[in-house]
Design an enzyme around this catalytic site. Structure first.
Site, PDB file in Angstrom:
ATOM      1  N   GLN A 157     -11.003 -49.559 -46.239  1.00  0.00           N
ATOM      2  CA  GLN A 157     -10.409 -50.707 -46.928  1.00  0.00           C
ATOM      3  C   GLN A 157     -11.376 -51.349 -47.917  1.00  0.00           C
ATOM      4  OE1 GLN A 157     -10.075 -52.860 -42.944  1.00  0.00           O
ATOM      5  NE2 GLN A 157     -10.343 -54.634 -44.282  1.00  0.00           N
ATOM      6  N   CYS A 163      -6.817 -54.932 -43.884  1.00  0.00           N
ATOM      7  CA  CYS A 163      -6.686 -54.132 -42.658  1.00  0.00           C
ATOM      8  C   CYS A 163      -5.240 -53.962 -42.232  1.00  0.00           C
ATOM      9  CB  CYS A 163      -7.466 -54.790 -41.527  1.00  0.00           C
ATOM     10  SG  CYS A 163      -6.793 -56.388 -41.054  1.00  0.00           S
ATOM     11  N   HIS A 306      -7.946 -58.709 -36.642  1.00  0.00           N
ATOM     12  CA  HIS A 306      -8.065 -57.403 -37.298  1.00  0.00           C
ATOM     13  C   HIS A 306      -6.873 -56.523 -36.916  1.00  0.00           C
ATOM     14  CE1 HIS A 306     -10.019 -54.234 -39.386  1.00  0.00           C
ATOM     15  NE2 HIS A 306     -10.486 -53.575 -38.346  1.00  0.00           N
TER      16      HIS A 306
END
Ligand SMILES: *[C@@H]1O[C@H](CO)[C@@H](O)[C@H](O)[C@H]1NC(C)=O
Length: 370
Positions: A157, A163, A306
């Site tokens: 990324q 993410c 995340h």
């Protein structure tokens, strides 16, 4: 699958004073410059004496160049704080290896801002469908979608809080493989540029490219937009372009439906095996220093920050005291192949560690004839 973390083991740790020292020292929310006295007590001197040497190797290995002497010196101080932090993580998470990673010159705040990307509401919208309860009696002892061709190579990324888009494409890539027999790599940049889906319960909270998003809203966007393009037709640039270049004629995979999996590890495993890799959210605090092994920290926040992809599960004798077989999840990350175990992370099952079981979604793809 139903093995639970040994409470006897945990309580024996609670009795040792060193555990309390570490527990208080693990305030990762504090600034990294952290001249915390408690932290100092758990660091041996040799680590800091070697900091110069480690920093030189780090700079070479990750090709770090700093514009000014001030920047260099500041990054060295951050690096030293991260060496102390890795050491703390090692004590709190002895079945994993913690140390120097490509993120070792970043403060936790810089790390969170630039390399994570689940930055808003942690619950699913009220109208999210619940996945049907599946039978769990015939689950294999170990399972890994990488061995069945449903997982694309590890992506990166870069310095963009996207993410969530990688977690989304990973789940749809797997579902599309199950629906069509073909593994296609799908476009994260389409999601970064075009997906501004908002939470129906909280209208100000929307998917916003490098500033974060949520996998379930991205599935919703993909359903409404008609699908995702292939990676090569809409390549990743890792910044917010500001304009959407989606071409509906080039849709390569379509969402049929998606649903939330209940907080139950057997159900998560059953959905994984039946429907393909699952989009999951996690607290990534131990991931900044993770080098390998099975992460099974004694304490970890469940604040999800995340988005990653659950691709399998296994078991290994990694328990630090008795080498007992303990099940773990296999997680695909989006920080390139040089991070972790060739881009993957292992985290133990049994306690919803770091919130890994809290926000799990499964997606089904439409069978297309292309
Ligand atoms: C989701 O879509 C798939 C593929 O079209 C279908 O087989 C499945 O029954 C659907 N699941 C739900 C819960 O609607």
């Amino acid at each position: 699958m139903a093995v639970r973390f040994s409470f006897l083991f945990l309580s024996s740790l609670l009795l040792t004073s060193s555990f309390w020292l570490l527990a208080f020292a693990d305030d990762d929310v504090s600034t990294v410059a952290g001249d915390d006295l408690l932290i100092r007590q758990v660091v041996d001197d040799d680590n800091l004496l070697n900091a110069d040497h480690h920093f030189a190797i780090f700079k070479r290995r990750f090709q770090k160049v700093y514009a000014t002497k001030e920047e260099h010196d500041y990054r060295f101080s951050v690096f030293k704080a991260n060496l102390r932090r890795a050491k703390r993580h090692q004590k709190l998470d002895p079945s994993a290896v913690h140390g120097i990673t490509q993120f070792s010159d970043l403060t936790p705040r810089e790390f969170r801002r630039n390399f994570l990307g689940v930055n808003r509401r942690l619950r699913l919208p009220a109208d999210t469908k619940k996945a049907p309860i599946l039978p769990t009696n015939d689950l294999p002892k170990e399972f890994d979608w990488r061995e069945h061709g449903a997982v694309a190579p590890v992506k990166n990324q870069g310095s963009c809080g996207s993410c969530w888009s990688f977690s989304t494409t990973g789940a749809l890539e797997g579902a599309n493989f199950l629906a069509t027999g073909k593994l296609l790599s799908l476009s994260e940049q389409q999601l970064v540029d075009c997906d501004h889906e908002c939470d129906p319960d909280e209208p100000g909270s929307c998917d916003s490219g490098c500033n974060g998003g949520l996998m379930n809203s991205a599935f919703e966007y993909t359903l409404k937009a008609g699908g995702l393009m292939r990676e090569e037709d809409y390549p990743y640039i890792g910044t917010d372009r500001g304009t959407c270049k989606f071409d509906k004629n080039k849709v390569a995979a379509k969402v049929a439906n998606f649903s939330a999996v209940t907080l139950d590890e057997d159900q998560i495993a059953a959905n994984l095996v039946k429907n393909g890799p699952l989009a999951v959210a996690i607290n990534a605090v131990y991931m900044q220093t993770y080098v390998g092994g099975v992460s099974c920290p004694y304490i970890c926040s469940k604040r999800l920050d995340h988005g990653v992809l659950l691709v399998g599960y296994g078991s290994a004798g990694y328990a630090p005291i008795r080498m007992k077989e303990k099940p773990y999840w296999v997680i695909k990350n989006s920080w390139g192949e040089n991070w972790g175990e060739k881009g993957y992370y292992k985290i133990c099952q049994g306690r919803n560690i770091c919130g890994v079981d809290s926000m799990v979604s499964t997606v089904a793809a439409v069978t297309t004839s292309h």
